[in-house]
Every structure is written in structure tokens, then in C-alpha cells.
Design an enzyme around this catalytic site. Sequence first.
Site, PDB file in Angstrom:
ATOM      1  N   SER A 142       0.790  -1.375  -0.020  1.00 55.66           N
ATOM      2  CA  SER A 142      -0.057   0.061   0.007  1.00 55.66           C
ATOM      3  C   SER A 142       0.823   1.179  -0.050  1.00 55.66           C
ATOM      4  O   SER A 142       2.167   1.195   0.368  1.00 55.66           O
ATOM      5  CB  SER A 142      -0.727  -0.042   1.179  1.00 55.66           C
ATOM      6  N   TYR A 155      -1.251  -0.678  10.356  1.00 61.23           N
ATOM      7  CA  TYR A 155      -1.541  -1.084   8.999  1.00 61.23           C
ATOM      8  C   TYR A 155      -0.331  -0.612   8.145  1.00 61.23           C
ATOM      9  O   TYR A 155       0.339  -1.503   7.451  1.00 61.23           O
ATOM     10  CB  TYR A 155      -2.649  -0.402   8.516  1.00 61.23           C
TER      11      TYR A 155
HETATM   12  N1  LIG Z   1      -8.915  -0.267  -1.006  1.00 60.47           N
HETATM   13  C1  LIG Z   1      -7.780   0.180  -0.845  1.00 60.47           C
HETATM   14  O1  LIG Z   1      -7.742   1.712  -1.132  1.00 60.47           O
HETATM   15  C2  LIG Z   1      -6.250  -0.260  -0.860  1.00 60.47           C
HETATM   16  C3  LIG Z   1      -5.244   0.294  -1.075  1.00 60.47           C
HETATM   17  C4  LIG Z   1      -3.943   0.192  -0.615  1.00 60.47           C
HETATM   18  C5  LIG Z   1      -3.888  -1.260  -0.462  1.00 60.47           C
HETATM   19  N2  LIG Z   1      -4.664  -2.261  -0.288  1.00 60.47           N
HETATM   20  C6  LIG Z   1      -4.659  -3.481  -0.174  1.00 60.47           C
HETATM   21  O2  LIG Z   1      -5.343  -4.166  -1.063  1.00 60.47           O
HETATM   22  C7  LIG Z   1      -5.630  -5.616  -0.838  1.00 60.47           C
HETATM   23  C8  LIG Z   1      -6.993  -6.147  -0.779  1.00 60.47           C
HETATM   24  O3  LIG Z   1      -7.853  -4.941  -0.283  1.00 60.47           O
HETATM   25  P1  LIG Z   1      -9.186  -4.638  -0.755  1.00 60.47           P
HETATM   26  O4  LIG Z   1      -9.490  -3.185  -0.728  1.00 60.47           O
HETATM   27  O5  LIG Z   1      -9.593  -5.430  -1.687  1.00 60.47           O
HETATM   28  O6  LIG Z   1      -9.995  -5.042   0.656  1.00 60.47           O
HETATM   29  P2  LIG Z   1     -11.499  -5.868   0.906  1.00 60.47           P
HETATM   30  O7  LIG Z   1     -12.441  -5.223  -0.160  1.00 60.47           O
HETATM   31  O8  LIG Z   1     -11.869  -5.563   2.352  1.00 60.47           O
HETATM   32  O9  LIG Z   1     -11.333  -7.269   0.569  1.00 60.47           O
HETATM   33  C9  LIG Z   1     -10.212  -8.155   1.553  1.00 60.47           C
HETATM   34  C10 LIG Z   1     -10.232  -9.526   1.094  1.00 60.47           C
HETATM   35  O10 LIG Z   1      -9.333 -10.049   2.006  1.00 60.47           O
HETATM   36  C11 LIG Z   1      -9.904 -11.281   2.549  1.00 60.47           C
HETATM   37  N3  LIG Z   1      -9.562 -11.158   3.919  1.00 60.47           N
HETATM   38  C12 LIG Z   1      -9.525 -10.694   5.007  1.00 60.47           C
HETATM   39  N4  LIG Z   1      -9.227 -11.081   6.263  1.00 60.47           N
HETATM   40  C13 LIG Z   1      -8.589 -12.270   5.772  1.00 60.47           C
HETATM   41  C14 LIG Z   1      -8.492 -13.401   6.539  1.00 60.47           C
HETATM   42  N5  LIG Z   1      -7.970 -13.302   7.839  1.00 60.47           N
HETATM   43  N6  LIG Z   1      -8.227 -14.774   5.836  1.00 60.47           N
HETATM   44  C15 LIG Z   1      -8.596 -14.981   4.757  1.00 60.47           C
HETATM   45  N7  LIG Z   1      -8.883 -13.680   3.987  1.00 60.47           N
HETATM   46  C16 LIG Z   1      -9.136 -12.570   4.326  1.00 60.47           C
HETATM   47  C17 LIG Z   1     -11.515 -10.788   2.772  1.00 60.47           C
HETATM   48  O11 LIG Z   1     -12.414 -11.748   2.689  1.00 60.47           O
HETATM   49  P3  LIG Z   1     -13.134 -12.342   3.975  1.00 60.47           P
HETATM   50  O12 LIG Z   1     -13.244 -11.082   4.849  1.00 60.47           O
HETATM   51  O13 LIG Z   1     -13.994 -13.317   3.567  1.00 60.47           O
HETATM   52  O14 LIG Z   1     -12.006 -13.367   4.704  1.00 60.47           O
HETATM   53  C18 LIG Z   1     -11.407 -10.232   1.028  1.00 60.47           C
HETATM   54  O15 LIG Z   1     -11.683 -11.186   0.162  1.00 60.47           O
HETATM   55  C19 LIG Z   1      -4.961  -5.562   0.862  1.00 60.47           C
HETATM   56  O16 LIG Z   1      -3.961  -6.328   0.816  1.00 60.47           O
HETATM   57  C20 LIG Z   1      -5.021  -3.979   1.084  1.00 60.47           C
HETATM   58  O17 LIG Z   1      -4.195  -4.026   2.221  1.00 60.47           O
HETATM   59  C21 LIG Z   1      -6.204  -1.672  -0.746  1.00 60.47           C
END
Ligand SMILES: NC(=O)c1ccc[n+]([C@@H]2O[C@H](COP(=O)([O-])OP(=O)(O)OC[C@H]3O[C@@H](n4cnc5c(N)ncnc54)[C@H](OP(=O)(O)O)[C@@H]3O)[C@@H](O)[C@H]2O)c1
Length: 247
Positions: A142, A155
Site C-alpha cells: 500500500s 497497518y
Molecule cells: N482499498 C484500498 O484503497 C487499498 C489501498 C492500498 C492497498 N490495499 C490492499 O489491497 C488488498 C485488498 O484490499 P481490498 O481493498 O480489496 O479489501 P477488501 O475489499 O476488504 O477485501 C479483503 C479481502 O481479504 C479477505 N480477507 C480478510 N481477512 C482475511 C483472513 N483473515 N483470511 C483470509 N482472507 C481474508 C477478505 O475476505 P473475508 O473477509 O471473507 O476473509 C476479502 O476477500 C489488501 O492487502 C489491502 O491492504 C487496498
Amino acid sequence: MSTQNINDKLVMVSGGSRGLGLSICEYLLGCGYDVVSFSRKKTAETTQLKSTHGDQYNFFEADMSDQDALQSLTQRVEKDIAPIYGLVNNAGITNEALFARQDEAAIQNIINVNVMGCLWLTRAALRGMLRRSSGRVVNISSIVGVRGYKGVVAYSASKGAVDAMTRSLAHEVGPRNITVNSLAPGYMETELVGHLNERQLKSIAKKTPLQRLGQTNDVASVAAFFLSGDAAFVTGQHLVVDGGLTC
Ligand SMILES: NC(=O)c1ccc[n+]([C@@H]2O[C@H](COP(=O)([O-])OP(=O)(O)OC[C@H]3O[C@@H](n4cnc5c(N)ncnc54)[C@H](OP(=O)(O)O)[C@@H]3O)[C@@H](O)[C@H]2O)c1
């Protein structure tokens, strides 16, 4: 992007039930990869992908913070489905709070999922890659790993750890033809940023040179690049995909 030799290559994507992980799965399926994904719970979207793609796609329920579950899952995939060519460490969580007041369990959980989960899953997937002298690891970090923001101290620590791990692992496994890169998205409208209100999201878009938030597909396509033959000589790198927000 080169589509050479993609057929029959299997990529494992953690956290593919929604948000960025789901987009990465869809994008890779569109490129012709076989995809295995998991998270704690399946969703309507994962059920739909299974019915559209059949054997090309499999989804499992597993928890990133359970080391044994990650090991069993990778062994099962290698034995029953196919060798894992690429791993995308995408699953991640956050918990917005001022650090001095943040709940201890929430801090621990961020480290367990974002750092320990990434280490354990990578270690499990590397076994087969090392045996075959071939593989790709793409870590989703990130922009908070490279810039400071209020409310995301734990985080940020977790994402900085993922970037540091990327560089050192690239040195260890490069001689075995395995690349390791990290990809740092800026803000995308997924559940992870659900704590930000409309006004905050508009303000981020305004500060971004490209004047918008990221779409998950903007990032999925870059993950696909790191997995492709076009990126064969790229390793240990950290690529920011944020519309220029941090430049
Ligand atoms: N959204 C942003 O703006 C942003 C920015 C920078 C980086 N990121 C990074 O991008 C990645 C994806 O983020 P996102 O925005 O797509 O988040 P999201 O919509 O909250 O999705 C997170 C995913 O991770 C899974 N997950 C969470 N805890 C878990 C666990 N204990 N075991 C297995 N799976 C788990 C969730 O499914 P379940 O809840 O069913 O387990 C879901 O499939 C992350 O690494 C995040 O840090 C996101």
C-alpha cells in the site's frame, strides 16, 4: 501484455472474495490463467465465477491467520489441482484508529493477517516453486508503506514489512528463477476504505494528479504484468499504482 504460455498456469490469489482480490481473479481468468482463491467466506461473486469458469477457477474457505490451514491448502492445491505458478498475496485488513488508543487485539490481528499470513502463505507456496525452479510472487502492499497517514500506524507497519520482505526474498529465490515484487495501490473504493466518507474520498481524488480514485482493475492489470513473461527480468521491485497521489 504477452499471453505466451499462460494456458495451464495456475495462480493462487489470497482474499479473492471481493474488492481487489476478486478483480485480480477475474482479470487473470480473462488472461487465460487457472486461478485458485480463498478467503474466510465465499460470496455470490465467487459462486458466480465458479459457475462461469468451471475447472479454470476454484475457491476455498481458509483464514490467512491460520498457518496450518494455509499449508494444507497449498498442499491440496498442488496435489489435486496443479502446481502453483504464481502467488498473489492480496488478503489484507485495516482498522482505522489513533495508535495510542487502538485496541490491542486489532493491532495483533493486522500483523497476523497482513504480515504473518503473507509470510506463511509465501513459505508454503515457495516449496513447489523452488522444486520446479520457476515461480512468481506478487505482494499487495500500500502507499501507506511509503508515506505517513494518521490513523493507520499498525497497518503502515504491516505494509512496510511486506515491502521489506519482498526485497530480501527476491535475493534468496532469484537464483531459482522466482521473482518477487510488491505493488502498492493508492485509494480504491472497496470495503477496506469503508471508514472514509464521501467528502474524504472526493478530497483524495482532487489531490490525485489523475483526478480520481483507483479502480480495482487499474491494479489487477499491473499484478498481471508482474505474473507475465514480459516481467521475467523484474524482481525485488515496488511499484506504486495510485494515479500519482504520492509522486
Ligand atoms: N482499498 C484500498 O484503497 C487499498 C489501498 C492500498 C492497498 N490495499 C490492499 O489491497 C488488498 C485488498 O484490499 P481490498 O481493498 O480489496 O479489501 P477488501 O475489499 O476488504 O477485501 C479483503 C479481502 O481479504 C479477505 N480477507 C480478510 N481477512 C482475511 C483472513 N483473515 N483470511 C483470509 N482472507 C481474508 C477478505 O475476505 P473475508 O473477509 O471473507 O476473509 C476479502 O476477500 C489488501 O492487502 C489491502 O491492504 C487496498
